[in-house]
Design an enzyme around this catalytic site. Structure first.
Site, PDB file in Angstrom:
ATOM      1  N   THR A 168      15.336  41.107 -31.521  1.00  0.00           N
ATOM      2  CA  THR A 168      15.976  40.472 -32.677  1.00  0.00           C
ATOM      3  C   THR A 168      17.316  39.858 -32.294  1.00  0.00           C
ATOM      4  O   THR A 168      17.619  38.709 -32.649  1.00  0.00           O
ATOM      5  CB  THR A 168      16.174  41.514 -33.805  1.00  0.00           C
TER       6      THR A 168
ATOM      7  N   THR B  97      29.932  48.082 -24.670  1.00  0.00           N
ATOM      8  CA  THR B  97      29.572  48.934 -23.534  1.00  0.00           C
ATOM      9  C   THR B  97      28.069  48.842 -23.290  1.00  0.00           C
ATOM     10  O   THR B  97      27.275  48.970 -24.229  1.00  0.00           O
ATOM     11  CB  THR B  97      29.976  50.397 -23.834  1.00  0.00           C
TER      12      THR B  97
ATOM     13  N   CYS C 250       6.444  45.200 -45.578  1.00  0.00           N
ATOM     14  CA  CYS C 250       6.223  45.095 -47.017  1.00  0.00           C
ATOM     15  C   CYS C 250       7.588  45.089 -47.694  1.00  0.00           C
ATOM     16  O   CYS C 250       8.475  45.833 -47.304  1.00  0.00           O
ATOM     17  CB  CYS C 250       5.455  46.297 -47.544  1.00  0.00           C
TER      18      CYS C 250
ATOM     19  N   HIS D  39      10.868  48.267 -26.332  1.00  0.00           N
ATOM     20  CA  HIS D  39       9.960  49.245 -26.961  1.00  0.00           C
ATOM     21  C   HIS D  39       8.535  48.753 -27.163  1.00  0.00           C
ATOM     22  O   HIS D  39       7.685  49.489 -27.643  1.00  0.00           O
ATOM     23  CB  HIS D  39      10.570  49.776 -28.279  1.00  0.00           C
TER      24      HIS D  39
ATOM     25  N   SER E   1      11.690  42.671 -25.616  1.00  0.00           N
ATOM     26  CA  SER E   1      12.070  43.936 -26.239  1.00  0.00           C
ATOM     27  C   SER E   1      11.483  45.107 -25.457  1.00  0.00           C
ATOM     28  O   SER E   1      10.296  45.095 -25.118  1.00  0.00           O
ATOM     29  CB  SER E   1      11.542  43.950 -27.667  1.00  0.00           C
TER      30      SER E   1
HETATM   31  C1  PLP Z   1       7.285  38.745 -31.842  1.00  0.00           C
HETATM   32  C2  PLP Z   1       8.435  39.672 -32.091  1.00  0.00           C
HETATM   33  N1  PLP Z   1       9.684  39.203 -31.980  1.00  0.00           N
HETATM   34  C3  PLP Z   1      10.761  39.988 -32.165  1.00  0.00           C
HETATM   35  C4  PLP Z   1      10.621  41.322 -32.497  1.00  0.00           C
HETATM   36  C5  PLP Z   1      11.854  42.154 -32.694  1.00  0.00           C
HETATM   37  O1  PLP Z   1      12.120  42.952 -31.566  1.00  0.00           O
HETATM   38  P1  PLP Z   1      13.103  44.214 -31.676  1.00  0.00           P
HETATM   39  O2  PLP Z   1      12.379  45.260 -32.470  1.00  0.00           O
HETATM   40  O3  PLP Z   1      13.366  44.638 -30.263  1.00  0.00           O
HETATM   41  O4  PLP Z   1      14.352  43.752 -32.341  1.00  0.00           O
HETATM   42  C6  PLP Z   1       9.328  41.858 -32.640  1.00  0.00           C
HETATM   43  C7  PLP Z   1       9.131  43.270 -33.044  1.00  0.00           C
HETATM   44  O5  PLP Z   1       8.338  43.567 -33.922  1.00  0.00           O
HETATM   45  C8  PLP Z   1       8.207  41.016 -32.423  1.00  0.00           C
HETATM   46  O6  PLP Z   1       6.949  41.464 -32.525  1.00  0.00           O
END
Ligand code: PLP
Length: 381
Positions: free
Chosen positions: A75, A241, A328, A205, A203
């Site tokens: 994000t 940091t 949602c 995770h 990302s």
């Molecule tokens: C295509 C896409 N972009 C961006 C994100 C956001 O990533 P983060 O959760 O690391 O902020 C996601 C997470 O669901 C995603 O699937």
């Protein structure tokens, strides 16, 4: 409930952390906890872990280490790249993106739009592939940034990224071609330079790394304003940091992922196909994007007469976690903007569920999961 009895088919939302990532995170937190910007031995230890990880992560995407800046996740990287280039521009500058982007891109684009800049939201076809002709028409000498996700997080449908990058560069060589590759990197090997991707959001995770860590890739030669202001960390690009433990966890996750990618993709593709074929034989449904290229781990299914919220709750009670693929709004079932862009009939737009497999998917999961879905649907009817 014993967590081993519960079937997790929501890897596109987030993945369980790989053991190697957890160990690397813990070890860094225990042994190299100092601030990586400090001037003593422990700081140097943290700094070394940071820079070795940066080098390795860059190499996984065919990038140079100084093209990699660590962020708090996908994000932040999307927000940074989409919003900040417009800060010091006059109102003729334009942004092009698509109607099917993740909210991180869409909301950033709307923010740019609210500042008086023209934003083109390019439509897609019924399979979820961006309309190329419309995309081409939207690019012009004023285009500052063009942003197209590599693959959609709700449907898994892959976009013609290389072709789109070429269109942008042919029309306006100065425009920046950004791609949100957050979902794609889970099951695709990507070389940013070869694909014509000039900036990207990653990302941790989504690939078995820790949450709250991500990467902003920016091709050498481009410079964008800082998003977070403060200290001079991350080559003076991002204040704060540095989350060195998160970076170490991400590098460890990526190492294991890259080492196993070929065989994991084969297994996931196989299990997903078994899952879809079983359901197609026994239930009336439509698999989204079946006729186009899709990420192997995502299966978005449209059921005939079953509301997705009802099915999701029933599946949860039967020990399976899935999601609709979009957030949602305060309990109200808002149709997915991706399915709306695909012009899915409103009679069935709320009948979609996203089943997403991941790095710990095992042989046999496809059939096992399909049986649970079939049983749950029979119970509901
Ligand atoms: C295509 C896409 N972009 C961006 C994100 C956001 O990533 P983060 O959760 O690391 O902020 C996601 C997470 O669901 C995603 O699937």
């Amino acid at each position: 409930m014993n967590k081993n009895d519960y079937i997790y088919l929501d890897h596109a939302a987030t993945t369980p952390m790989r053991q190697v990532a957890f160990e690397a995170y813990k070890k860094t937190e225990m042994d190299a906890y100092a601030n990586s910007s400090g001037g003593h031995a422990l700081s140097r230890k943290a700094k070394n872990i940071l820079e070795e990880s940066r080098e390795f992560i860059a190499s996984c995407f065919g990038a140079a280490p100084n093209e990699i800046t660590f962020t708090s996740g996908g994000t932040e990287a999307d927000n940074w790249i989409i919003k900040t280039p417009f800060i010091d521009k006059d109102s003729s500058a334009e942004l092009t993106t698509t109607q099917i982007e993740h909210e991180a891109v869409l909301a950033s684009a709307e923010n740019v739009n609210s500042k008086g800049f023209n934003v083109n939201f390019v439509s897609c076809d019924g399979e979820g592939v961006t309309n190329i002709d419309e995309f081409k028409k939207s690019i012009n000498p004023n285009t500052l940034v063009a942003s197209v996700m590599y693959a959609n997080n709700e449907t898994g449908v892959v976009q013609p990224i290389q072709e789109m990058s070429k269109i942008v560069k042919d029309i306006n060589p100065n425009a920046l071609f950004h791609s949100d590759v957050v979902q794609a990197v889970a099951t695709k090997k990507l070389n940013f330079h070869n694909l014509g991707i000039e900036s990207a959001a990653i990302s941790g995770h989504k690939i078995g790394g820790p949450k709250g860590i991500g990467v902003m890739f920016l091709k050498t030669g481009y410079k964008i304003p800082s998003f977070l202001h403060g200290g001079k960390q991350e080559l003076e690009r991002r204040a704060g940091t540095v989350n060195v433990s998160g970076v170490a966890g991400l590098a460890a996750a990526l190492k294991e992922q890259q080492n196993n990618l070929e065989k994991d993709v084969e297994l996931i593709e196989n299990e997903k196909t078994i899952f879809e074929n079983y359901l197609k034989e026994n239930i009336e449904l439509r698999v989204v994007g079946e006729n186009v290229e899709r990420l192997c781990h995502i299966s978005n299914i449209q059921f005939k007469d079953i509301n997705s919220e009802t099915l999701m709750v029933a599946l949860d009670l039967n020990g399976m976690g899935v999601s609709r693929g979009s957030a949602c709004a305060s309990g109200a079932q808002k149709p997915s903007h991706v399915l709306e862009a695909m012009k899915v009939d409103e009679q069935v737009i709320n009948n979609h569920l996203r089943f997403s497999f991941g790095w710990n998917t095992q042989k046999g999961d496809g059939e096992k999961c399909a049986e649970i879905v079939e049983k749950t649907i029979k119970e509901l009817s």
